[in-house]
Each structure stands twice: as C-alpha cells, then as structure tokens.
Design a protein around this motif. Structure first.
Motif, PDB file in Angstrom:
ATOM      1  N   ARG A 165       0.827  -1.218   0.000  1.00 44.48           N
ATOM      2  CA  ARG A 165       0.000   0.000   0.000  1.00 44.48           C
ATOM      3  C   ARG A 165       0.858   1.264   0.000  1.00 44.48           C
ATOM      4  NH1 ARG A 165      -3.684  -0.837   5.036  1.00 44.48           N
ATOM      5  NH2 ARG A 165      -4.547   1.162   4.360  1.00 44.48           N
ATOM      6  N   VAL A 166       2.127   1.103  -0.293  1.00 43.02           N
ATOM      7  CA  VAL A 166       3.040   2.242  -0.396  1.00 43.02           C
ATOM      8  C   VAL A 166       3.669   2.222  -1.783  1.00 43.02           C
ATOM      9  CG1 VAL A 166       5.148   3.319   0.478  1.00 43.02           C
ATOM     10  CG2 VAL A 166       3.517   2.280   2.078  1.00 43.02           C
ATOM     11  N   ILE A 167       3.514   3.311  -2.513  1.00 43.78           N
ATOM     12  CA  ILE A 167       4.099   3.454  -3.843  1.00 43.78           C
ATOM     13  C   ILE A 167       5.169   4.536  -3.765  1.00 43.78           C
ATOM     14  CG2 ILE A 167       3.677   4.131  -6.250  1.00 43.78           C
ATOM     15  CD1 ILE A 167       0.769   3.156  -5.844  1.00 43.78           C
ATOM     16  N   ILE A 168       6.396   4.178  -4.136  1.00 39.94           N
ATOM     17  CA  ILE A 168       7.512   5.122  -4.093  1.00 39.94           C
ATOM     18  C   ILE A 168       7.946   5.423  -5.523  1.00 39.94           C
ATOM     19  CG2 ILE A 168       9.879   5.519  -3.332  1.00 39.94           C
ATOM     20  CD1 ILE A 168       9.268   3.786  -0.885  1.00 39.94           C
ATOM     21  N   VAL A 169       7.953   6.712  -5.858  1.00 36.43           N
ATOM     22  CA  VAL A 169       8.249   7.176  -7.210  1.00 36.43           C
ATOM     23  C   VAL A 169       9.560   7.960  -7.186  1.00 36.43           C
ATOM     24  CG1 VAL A 169       7.409   8.561  -9.154  1.00 36.43           C
ATOM     25  CG2 VAL A 169       5.777   7.333  -7.684  1.00 36.43           C
TER      26      VAL A 169
END
Length: 289
Positions: A165-169
C-alpha cells in the motif's frame, strides 16, 4: 558590475564580506535555516551579521536572527502557482498518465525523502505507519526518491506489513509534480523530525493551488501558512495516530474536504511570486536609499 548582491548560500559568506567591505557593494542574504553543522552555522551567522538586510523565510528565523541584524524582512519561501496546474482534467486522467491506481484513495507526498544537511528527515514514516489502521483502499504515494534514499521508508512499510500500500516514485522534474498533486485525494505536508528553526516546507504553497485537501504536520512553520480546519487539517499530534485520525476525518467527510479546498484556493492569493518579489524589492530599495 552590480550595485547590489543577493545571495542564499552561507558558503558564500566570506565572498559576501569581501564584496561589502572591499568592493563597497550592498549585500542581502536570504536565510533559509539554522544549521547543526557548526562551521556552516558560523558562516550563516557571519552572513547575517555582515549583510545590509536579511530575508527570512519564516517568523522563527526572523526572530532568531534579529538580535544580530535589525534589518530583517519576513518573506515566506515559495508561492502558489496556478499556471502549474491543468484544472480541465479530472483525477483519473492524471492517474492514468502517471500509472497510479485508479480506484484507490491516494494520500500523496512530494519532495525530499532523504536527509537534509542537518541530517533531518520529514516525518513521512508516520504516514506509512498510519496505514495499519486506515481502510484497505487507502494507499500512500511518495514522490521524490533519489539513489535509493527512500529505502528507510520501504523498511518501515515492510515492518508494518503495508508494503503493498506504499508506492515510491523517483524524483520528478518540477513541471511533473502538479500532475501528481492533482492525482491525489489528499496532499500531506509533514514536518521534519527535528523541527529546527527555518524548516518551512515549500511544498505547502503549490498544494494550496492544487484543489486538493491538505493535511499538515503540527509545527510553527506550517501553521504560519496553513490554518487548522480553515484551509487545511493540522494533525493533533505528530505521530502515526495523529495522521490516521486526520486522514480518516477527510476520508469520511466530503463536506470538510470541499470546505478546506475552497478556502485554500482563497489563501493561495496571499502567496504569489509577484507579491514576494515586490516586497523584497521594496525592502532593498528602502535600505539602499
């Protein structure tokens, strides 16, 4: 060739002193921080003491440096720029372009994710931890990784079993950031962990123009710009519980979210590059005349 020198980097303090004392130029220093590094802070103090005028980006900095230099202008560090945004597109268009989930409720953060020169971090990890008690469709998007400096957040997500549930861009160019802001349901503006004088997050200002509700950390520099329950929601406490409570309140109350967005749109007009430029120019004219 110049009559007035304007600088922001304390590492130029010795050059500025030479410029003032030997070349007889007027010197103005825009101060952004109080530094833990003793050498760099000494240079900071040297720059403040020897400048004809100081531009401070927060009230805390103004108060901190006024005993050294009575000519201090308060001028916050950024502006709300409406030309950055495309208000004709809806949230799903931005998500499709940026390859973000369409059906999730996205909490977003854009900015520095690693340590600053004071070895200080934004409290992004508290938002990651808050996911453990938030609805399963809430996802946290973090934009700004450089050279793996978000690995500490991946560890926090993994330790709390929320890594899916964590998206790192990766770090994005400035012209792309508004697209991410408009792809979010809520924009987060956390404070730094050490909360040192001068830690005024520039990300507050474009958020005001994003037409998205803002949740801010509780610190003097943030509440100097954002007003709780007026144009933003300020967490009651700077920890995962405080962030979870604030996110849930906006998640469950569409009327509150709209109210905050509408008032932020009014607040943004207080912070423009034009107003900042005129105030600084008037300050310099006054002291050089």
């Amino acid at each position: 060739k110049f009559d007035i020198i304007y600088f922001r980097d304390e590492l130029l303090a010795l050059t500025a002193v030479f410029t003032k004392k030997i070349l007889r130029k007027k010197v103005f220093f825009e101060s952004h921080s109080v530094l833990e590094n003793k050498l760099r802070q000494k240079l900071n103090l040297l720059a403040v003491h020897n400048s004809d005028g100081i531009i401070a980006i927060s009230t805390g900095l103004k108060n901190h440096y006024e005993p050294l230099n009575k000519n201090v202008l308060l001028s916050l560090c950024s502006a709300a720029e409406v030309t950055w945004f495309d208000y004709s597109r809806d949230i799903n268009e931005f998500r499709k372009e940026l390859n973000l989930p369409q059906e999730k409720y996205l909490i977003g953060y854009t900015g520095v994710v690693g340590a600053n020169p004071n070895n200080d971090y934004y409290e992004i990890d508290d938002i990651v931890r808050s996911l453990t008690v938030l609805p399963k469709n809430v996802v946290f998007v973090i934009v700004g990784e450089i050279n793996g400096n978000a690995d500490w957040l991946r560890r926090v997500a993994r330790d709390n079993d929320v890594e899916n549930r964590v998206i790192i861009v990766l770090w994005q160019e400035r012209n792309i950031i508004p697209k991410y802001l408009q792809a979010f349901n809520v924009i987060s503006v956390p404070k730094r962990k050490k909360d040192l004088v001068g830690d005024s997050p520039a990300k507050m200002f474009p958020a005001l123009a994003s037409k998205r509700p803002i949740i801010g950390g509780r610190s003097e520099s943030i509440t100097e710009v954002l007003t709780d329950r007026f144009d933003a929601l300020i967490v009651k406490q700077n920890n995962s519980k405080g962030w979870a409570e604030a996110i849930l309140e906006i998640y469950n109350d569409g009327n509150l979210a709209k109210k905050l967005v509408d008032q932020a749109w009014v607040t943004k007009d207080k912070y423009t590059w034009e107003k900042r430029g005129v105030a600084i120019a008037d300050f310099i004219k006054k002291l050089t005349n």
